[in-house]
Design a protein around this motif. Sequence first.
Motif, mmCIF file in Angstrom:
data_model
loop_
_atom_site.group_PDB
_atom_site.id
_atom_site.type_symbol
_atom_site.label_atom_id
_atom_site.label_comp_id
_atom_site.label_asym_id
_atom_site.label_seq_id
_atom_site.Cartn_x
_atom_site.Cartn_y
_atom_site.Cartn_z
ATOM 1 N N SER A 1 43.041 -113.070 29.306
ATOM 2 C CA SER A 1 42.823 -111.704 28.812
ATOM 3 C C SER A 1 41.463 -111.150 29.248
ATOM 4 O O SER A 1 41.314 -109.934 29.438
ATOM 5 C CB SER A 1 42.970 -111.643 27.293
ATOM 6 O OG SER A 1 42.090 -112.553 26.659
ATOM 7 N N ASP A 2 40.459 -112.010 29.409
ATOM 8 C CA ASP A 2 39.175 -111.566 29.986
ATOM 9 C C ASP A 2 39.392 -110.968 31.367
ATOM 10 O O ASP A 2 38.841 -109.915 31.719
ATOM 11 C CB ASP A 2 38.210 -112.748 30.147
ATOM 12 C CG ASP A 2 37.738 -113.349 28.841
ATOM 13 O OD1 ASP A 2 37.818 -112.683 27.801
ATOM 14 O OD2 ASP A 2 37.274 -114.509 28.885
ATOM 15 N N LEU A 3 40.185 -111.673 32.158
ATOM 16 C CA LEU A 3 40.415 -111.275 33.549
ATOM 17 C C LEU A 3 41.256 -110.012 33.640
ATOM 18 O O LEU A 3 40.957 -109.111 34.427
ATOM 19 C CB LEU A 3 41.089 -112.416 34.310
ATOM 20 C CG LEU A 3 40.286 -113.723 34.390
ATOM 21 C CD1 LEU A 3 41.124 -114.829 35.015
ATOM 22 C CD2 LEU A 3 38.997 -113.524 35.174
ATOM 23 N N LEU A 4 42.305 -109.933 32.839
ATOM 24 C CA LEU A 4 43.182 -108.764 32.887
ATOM 25 C C LEU A 4 42.429 -107.494 32.508
ATOM 26 O O LEU A 4 42.594 -106.445 33.146
ATOM 27 C CB LEU A 4 44.380 -108.965 31.961
ATOM 28 C CG LEU A 4 45.387 -110.032 32.390
ATOM 29 C CD1 LEU A 4 46.468 -110.218 31.327
ATOM 30 C CD2 LEU A 4 46.020 -109.671 33.731
ATOM 31 N N ALA A 5 41.599 -107.581 31.480
ATOM 32 C CA ALA A 5 40.815 -106.411 31.080
ATOM 33 C C ALA A 5 39.837 -106.017 32.182
ATOM 34 O O ALA A 5 39.626 -104.826 32.448
ATOM 35 C CB ALA A 5 40.060 -106.715 29.786
ATOM 36 N N GLY A 6 39.257 -107.003 32.850
ATOM 37 C CA GLY A 6 38.330 -106.722 33.945
ATOM 38 C C GLY A 6 39.010 -106.069 35.128
ATOM 39 O O GLY A 6 38.472 -105.131 35.729
ATOM 40 N N VAL A 7 40.190 -106.553 35.469
ATOM 41 C CA VAL A 7 40.937 -105.969 36.592
ATOM 42 C C VAL A 7 41.274 -104.514 36.316
ATOM 43 O O VAL A 7 41.093 -103.641 37.177
ATOM 44 C CB VAL A 7 42.212 -106.787 36.864
ATOM 45 C CG1 VAL A 7 43.142 -106.033 37.816
ATOM 46 C CG2 VAL A 7 41.861 -108.148 37.455
ATOM 47 N N ASP A 8 41.766 -104.232 35.128
ATOM 48 C CA ASP A 8 42.135 -102.852 34.795
ATOM 49 C C ASP A 8 40.920 -101.931 34.854
ATOM 50 O O ASP A 8 41.004 -100.811 35.377
ATOM 51 C CB ASP A 8 42.758 -102.801 33.394
ATOM 52 C CG ASP A 8 44.150 -103.410 33.340
ATOM 53 O OD1 ASP A 8 44.749 -103.606 34.421
ATOM 54 O OD2 ASP A 8 44.624 -103.692 32.227
ATOM 55 N N LEU A 9 39.811 -102.392 34.328
ATOM 56 C CA LEU A 9 38.599 -101.570 34.342
ATOM 57 C C LEU A 9 38.081 -101.380 35.764
ATOM 58 O O LEU A 9 37.742 -100.259 36.173
ATOM 59 C CB LEU A 9 37.523 -102.224 33.477
ATOM 60 C CG LEU A 9 36.177 -101.501 33.392
ATOM 61 C CD1 LEU A 9 36.352 -100.086 32.876
ATOM 62 C CD2 LEU A 9 35.202 -102.285 32.507
#
Length: 515
Positions: free
Chosen positions: A245-253
């Motif tokens: 979830s850290d990574l997914l939020a970073g990708v979207d941002l």
Amino acid sequence: MKTSINQIKRAGWVLGLATLLVACDKTIDEPQRDSYVPVSTDEKAGTWKTYQLSSATEIPVAEPKAVSSPEYIAELASLKKQSASLTKEQREAVEYWGAGAVYRWNEIARELSARYNIPPAYNAEGKYPVPDAANPLADPKFPFANPPYTSRALAYLSVAQYDALVAAWNYKYQFKRAAPSRTDATIKAALPVSDIPTYPSEDAVVAAASFTVLKAMFPGEVPFLEAKMKQHRESRLWAGMNVESDLLAGVDLGNAVAARVIARAKTDGMGAANNQTLTAGMIAKAKERGLREAWVSQELPVRPPMLPNYGAVLPWNFDVATVVALRAVPPPSLDSEEFKQNLEELRKIQKNQTREQARIANYWSDGAGSYTPPGHWHRTAANVSHEARHSEVRMARTLALLGTSQMDAAIVCWDTKYYYYYPRPQQFGVKTSVGLPNFPSYTSGHSTFSGAAATVLAYLFPDQAETFQKQAEEASVSRIYGLIHYRFDCEVGLKAGEEVGKYAIARARADGATL
């Protein structure tokens, strides 16, 4: 058949040179970088002034699940499995990306710039085809990453990274999710763990933003960039540094920020930078101002001038009117004593060039197959920032300030070049061994880039100001030793670059960050 063979030989030589330069760059100037914990977490970076975002909160990021939630506990269990036993290749990937996301993606961008810094060869009809962004892998490949193009690509990359990281820092310290190994001590992180919160992941933010910008700038390299992005993402799992979830939020941002940055690129005037229909009018106006002999290509067949309208591209740290205000004073007339003295100086160097002059000329040549002067200075800035053990967001700030100053320097320099259309020394019998640029002489691009870069870096790293100034002066005089420029080209260009750099410093003083 003769043309085809010449093209093949020429392309092979340049590609070989690019490979050699990149290899030398890695082994000499850019040693393997160890992972590290930054000296400061820059906790307040979420309040720093952004370039394209109206604020760090413009793009919303959802609140993460609590670390006590079943969802997060499941993520920790998955992470523990993925990081428990790594292959040799996985460990190498972890170590590579552990040197820093901003550091590595800027390194990748410079390598691409060197790979594509190949002037198109002429075809059987004696014409130079223009690289086509819609068909980037055709001959000639798109882009031709010349100095202005490279300065622009690196500027947009650095701005996207910076804006995305400022936004990420805002949410990191809003949500304050600790590193996985701080929540579950049985997770053994393969890299040093800092106190910087992990949601959203700074690595994922940088990877997504960088991929979006670089695939726009180098559209033929999408598979290569996809592979790098995938490896970068997976390395964070292998290292036990981020949950999914850290990574997914970073990708979207990162994707959302980069989309806004690319929107600016689409409207900055670059599409008209190579408008060759303007050159006749430029020459006529220069002659009306007293120019006796205009610059002409010394290649056979004659090559069209490089990006004659790049001076009209939108700058970063000042407005279009300031580009005109920063235009250099008129160069010496061709019948003046100053011109004659400058030309005679070059003729004397040509006859009796010293080994040291030749070394300096070649070291700073940054010609075909290199990542050009802007890339040279980006490398310097990245290395100095890394050695200072900056956080990701502070390194991104350094490179954004440096990068925008380099693009602004290109705009100001190219505006001056095509305003005066001044002839190069080669039109008066001077020969060069470091490559012949295909654009007017006055002012020196190397000098303008270097003056801007040294000014910005001296502000950011005041303890090394003298070193940067000496480097800029050497880069400038290298064009005299290389018999590319008159001394007045270089001296005036260096001063123009310093003025450009001051605008980036003015921004730095008002962006909310401290040295």
